[in-house]
Design a protein around this motif. Structure first.
Motif, PDB file in Angstrom:
ATOM      1  N   ASN A  98       6.946  85.286  28.462  1.00  0.00           N
ATOM      2  CA  ASN A  98       5.773  84.458  27.981  1.00  0.00           C
ATOM      3  C   ASN A  98       6.157  83.013  28.170  1.00  0.00           C
ATOM      4  O   ASN A  98       7.202  82.586  27.826  1.00  0.00           O
ATOM      5  N   PHE A  99       5.228  82.318  28.484  1.00  0.00           N
ATOM      6  CA  PHE A  99       5.251  80.765  28.733  1.00  0.00           C
ATOM      7  C   PHE A  99       4.162  80.043  28.155  1.00  0.00           C
ATOM      8  O   PHE A  99       3.031  80.753  28.069  1.00  0.00           O
ATOM      9  N   CYS A 100       4.373  79.057  27.601  1.00  0.00           N
ATOM     10  CA  CYS A 100       3.078  78.372  27.023  1.00  0.00           C
ATOM     11  C   CYS A 100       3.382  76.716  27.629  1.00  0.00           C
ATOM     12  O   CYS A 100       4.471  76.167  27.085  1.00  0.00           O
ATOM     13  N   MET A 101       2.488  76.317  28.407  1.00  0.00           N
ATOM     14  CA  MET A 101       2.914  75.038  29.011  1.00  0.00           C
ATOM     15  C   MET A 101       1.508  74.398  29.424  1.00  0.00           C
ATOM     16  O   MET A 101       0.523  74.870  29.409  1.00  0.00           O
ATOM     17  N   GLU A 102       1.759  73.018  29.873  1.00  0.00           N
ATOM     18  CA  GLU A 102       0.602  72.311  30.458  1.00  0.00           C
ATOM     19  C   GLU A 102       0.796  72.487  31.903  1.00  0.00           C
ATOM     20  O   GLU A 102       1.643  72.496  32.557  1.00  0.00           O
ATOM     21  N   ILE A 103      -0.712  72.456  32.477  1.00  0.00           N
ATOM     22  CA  ILE A 103      -0.927  73.007  33.690  1.00  0.00           C
ATOM     23  C   ILE A 103      -1.963  71.963  34.187  1.00  0.00           C
ATOM     24  O   ILE A 103      -2.551  71.148  33.488  1.00  0.00           O
ATOM     25  N   VAL A 104      -2.262  71.839  35.644  1.00  0.00           N
ATOM     26  CA  VAL A 104      -3.263  71.085  36.053  1.00  0.00           C
ATOM     27  C   VAL A 104      -4.275  72.161  36.614  1.00  0.00           C
ATOM     28  O   VAL A 104      -3.951  72.963  37.148  1.00  0.00           O
ATOM     29  N   GLY A 105      -5.686  71.488  36.938  1.00  0.00           N
ATOM     30  CA  GLY A 105      -6.461  72.147  38.080  1.00  0.00           C
ATOM     31  C   GLY A 105      -6.386  71.701  39.374  1.00  0.00           C
ATOM     32  O   GLY A 105      -5.641  70.628  39.618  1.00  0.00           O
ATOM     33  N   ASN A 106      -6.769  72.757  40.070  1.00  0.00           N
ATOM     34  CA  ASN A 106      -6.638  72.432  41.575  1.00  0.00           C
ATOM     35  C   ASN A 106      -8.110  72.647  42.267  1.00  0.00           C
ATOM     36  O   ASN A 106      -8.974  73.322  41.512  1.00  0.00           O
ATOM     37  N   LYS A 107      -8.334  72.059  43.285  1.00  0.00           N
ATOM     38  CA  LYS A 107      -9.411  72.345  44.304  1.00  0.00           C
ATOM     39  C   LYS A 107      -9.345  73.481  45.136  1.00  0.00           C
ATOM     40  O   LYS A 107     -10.366  73.620  46.125  1.00  0.00           O
ATOM     41  N   GLY A 114       4.350  76.798  39.818  1.00  0.00           N
ATOM     42  CA  GLY A 114       5.153  75.613  39.834  1.00  0.00           C
ATOM     43  C   GLY A 114       6.721  75.817  39.424  1.00  0.00           C
ATOM     44  O   GLY A 114       7.008  76.890  38.620  1.00  0.00           O
ATOM     45  N   ARG A 115       7.478  74.709  39.826  1.00  0.00           N
ATOM     46  CA  ARG A 115       8.833  74.915  39.030  1.00  0.00           C
ATOM     47  C   ARG A 115       9.073  75.015  37.344  1.00  0.00           C
ATOM     48  O   ARG A 115       9.804  75.190  36.985  1.00  0.00           O
ATOM     49  N   ASP A 116       7.980  74.438  36.969  1.00  0.00           N
ATOM     50  CA  ASP A 116       7.737  74.551  35.585  1.00  0.00           C
ATOM     51  C   ASP A 116       8.177  76.109  35.121  1.00  0.00           C
ATOM     52  O   ASP A 116       8.682  76.312  33.861  1.00  0.00           O
ATOM     53  N   ILE A 117       7.722  76.821  35.827  1.00  0.00           N
ATOM     54  CA  ILE A 117       7.418  78.345  35.434  1.00  0.00           C
ATOM     55  C   ILE A 117       9.064  78.922  36.163  1.00  0.00           C
ATOM     56  O   ILE A 117       9.872  79.618  35.686  1.00  0.00           O
ATOM     57  N   ILE A 118       8.845  78.625  37.544  1.00  0.00           N
ATOM     58  CA  ILE A 118       9.888  79.014  38.401  1.00  0.00           C
ATOM     59  C   ILE A 118      11.428  78.824  37.783  1.00  0.00           C
ATOM     60  O   ILE A 118      12.212  79.901  37.707  1.00  0.00           O
ATOM     61  N   ASN A 119      11.555  77.614  37.062  1.00  0.00           N
ATOM     62  CA  ASN A 119      12.954  77.419  36.691  1.00  0.00           C
ATOM     63  C   ASN A 119      13.343  78.008  35.515  1.00  0.00           C
ATOM     64  O   ASN A 119      14.401  77.956  34.831  1.00  0.00           O
ATOM     65  N   GLU A 120      12.620  78.845  34.844  1.00  0.00           N
ATOM     66  CA  GLU A 120      12.601  79.698  33.804  1.00  0.00           C
ATOM     67  C   GLU A 120      12.953  81.285  34.419  1.00  0.00           C
ATOM     68  O   GLU A 120      13.209  81.884  33.324  1.00  0.00           O
ATOM     69  N   LEU A 121      12.981  81.414  35.398  1.00  0.00           N
ATOM     70  CA  LEU A 121      13.472  82.753  35.947  1.00  0.00           C
ATOM     71  C   LEU A 121      14.406  82.571  36.795  1.00  0.00           C
ATOM     72  O   LEU A 121      14.920  81.556  37.561  1.00  0.00           O
ATOM     73  N   GLN A 130      11.667  89.534  54.098  1.00  0.00           N
ATOM     74  CA  GLN A 130      10.030  89.336  53.592  1.00  0.00           C
ATOM     75  C   GLN A 130      10.118  90.065  52.229  1.00  0.00           C
ATOM     76  O   GLN A 130       8.908  90.666  52.051  1.00  0.00           O
ATOM     77  N   ILE A 131      10.877  90.113  51.478  1.00  0.00           N
ATOM     78  CA  ILE A 131      10.953  90.196  50.040  1.00  0.00           C
ATOM     79  C   ILE A 131      11.302  89.432  48.951  1.00  0.00           C
ATOM     80  O   ILE A 131      11.927  88.388  49.396  1.00  0.00           O
ATOM     81  N   PHE A 132      11.051  89.334  47.832  1.00  0.00           N
ATOM     82  CA  PHE A 132      11.625  88.684  46.954  1.00  0.00           C
ATOM     83  C   PHE A 132      11.766  89.295  45.393  1.00  0.00           C
ATOM     84  O   PHE A 132      11.130  90.362  45.304  1.00  0.00           O
ATOM     85  N   GLU A 133      12.920  88.957  44.748  1.00  0.00           N
ATOM     86  CA  GLU A 133      13.184  89.486  43.331  1.00  0.00           C
ATOM     87  C   GLU A 133      13.084  88.624  42.303  1.00  0.00           C
ATOM     88  O   GLU A 133      13.425  87.490  42.512  1.00  0.00           O
ATOM     89  N   ILE A 134      12.471  89.260  41.261  1.00  0.00           N
ATOM     90  CA  ILE A 134      12.319  88.242  40.112  1.00  0.00           C
ATOM     91  C   ILE A 134      13.239  89.204  39.004  1.00  0.00           C
ATOM     92  O   ILE A 134      13.171  90.236  38.665  1.00  0.00           O
ATOM     93  N   THR A 135      14.263  88.390  38.196  1.00  0.00           N
ATOM     94  CA  THR A 135      15.142  89.083  37.341  1.00  0.00           C
ATOM     95  C   THR A 135      15.201  87.877  36.290  1.00  0.00           C
ATOM     96  O   THR A 135      14.726  86.702  36.234  1.00  0.00           O
ATOM     97  N   ASP A 136      15.395  88.564  34.896  1.00  0.00           N
ATOM     98  CA  ASP A 136      15.540  87.518  33.694  1.00  0.00           C
ATOM     99  C   ASP A 136      16.400  88.291  33.122  1.00  0.00           C
ATOM    100  O   ASP A 136      16.214  89.316  32.434  1.00  0.00           O
ATOM    101  N   PRO A 137      17.615  87.538  32.616  1.00  0.00           N
ATOM    102  CA  PRO A 137      18.479  88.161  31.985  1.00  0.00           C
ATOM    103  C   PRO A 137      18.172  88.583  30.500  1.00  0.00           C
ATOM    104  O   PRO A 137      17.420  88.260  30.118  1.00  0.00           O
TER     105      PRO A 137
END
Length: 137
Positions: A98-107, A114-121, A130-137
């Motif tokens: 779980n993450f709680c953070m500031e985000i912006v809107g887009n059109k 973004g990297r604000d979440i990516i850098n936590e994983l 053509q695959i990706f893996e997500i791990t969290d120790p």
């Protein structure tokens, strides 16, 4: 560890070349009313952004402002030039983290993780496969 295939189309949006897309849950902080959406893992985005109509739908509260320098093309834009954009407080759930953070809107009508979440994983992009893996120790 979770493994995902790259995607060429989801929610009416086409990706060529295929892109890393993952399901994420978004809500107002401390709310149990969340929205499941697909988000593009965007290593070029400093901050996570979601469609402005989703911000309104979830009744996210404004927090601050930040400078957004957006990428734009003929048909889509995140921001026009260098704009100060309102940030909103949001909660996210991805890979049971779980993450709680500031985000912006887009059109552009899509969620950009973004990297604000990516850098936590730990995310491993395997483009040739053509695959990706997500791990969290």
């Amino acid at each position: 560890m979770s493994r995902y295939e790259y995607t060429t189309e989801i929610d009416g949006i086409s990706y060529e070349p295929p892109a890393p897309i993952v399901e994420i849950r978004i809500s107002k902080p401390e709310s149990t009313d969340f929205k499941k959406v697909n988000g593009l893992v965007d290593t070029g985005a400093d901050i996570t952004s979601i469609p402005q109509n989703m911000i309104d739908e979830l009744s996210l509260l404004p927090v601050s402002e930040c400078l957004v320098i957006g990428a734009k093309s003929d048909t889509t834009e995140i921001a026009e030039g260098d704009d100060m954009e309102i940030t909103y407080s949001a909660s996210f759930s991805l890979e049971n983290k779980n993450f709680c953070m500031e985000i912006v809107g887009n059109k552009i009508g899509e969620v950009l993780i973004g990297r604000d979440i990516i850098n936590e994983l730990t995310i491993l992009l395997k483009g040739k496969e053509q695959i990706f893996e997500i791990t969290d120790p």
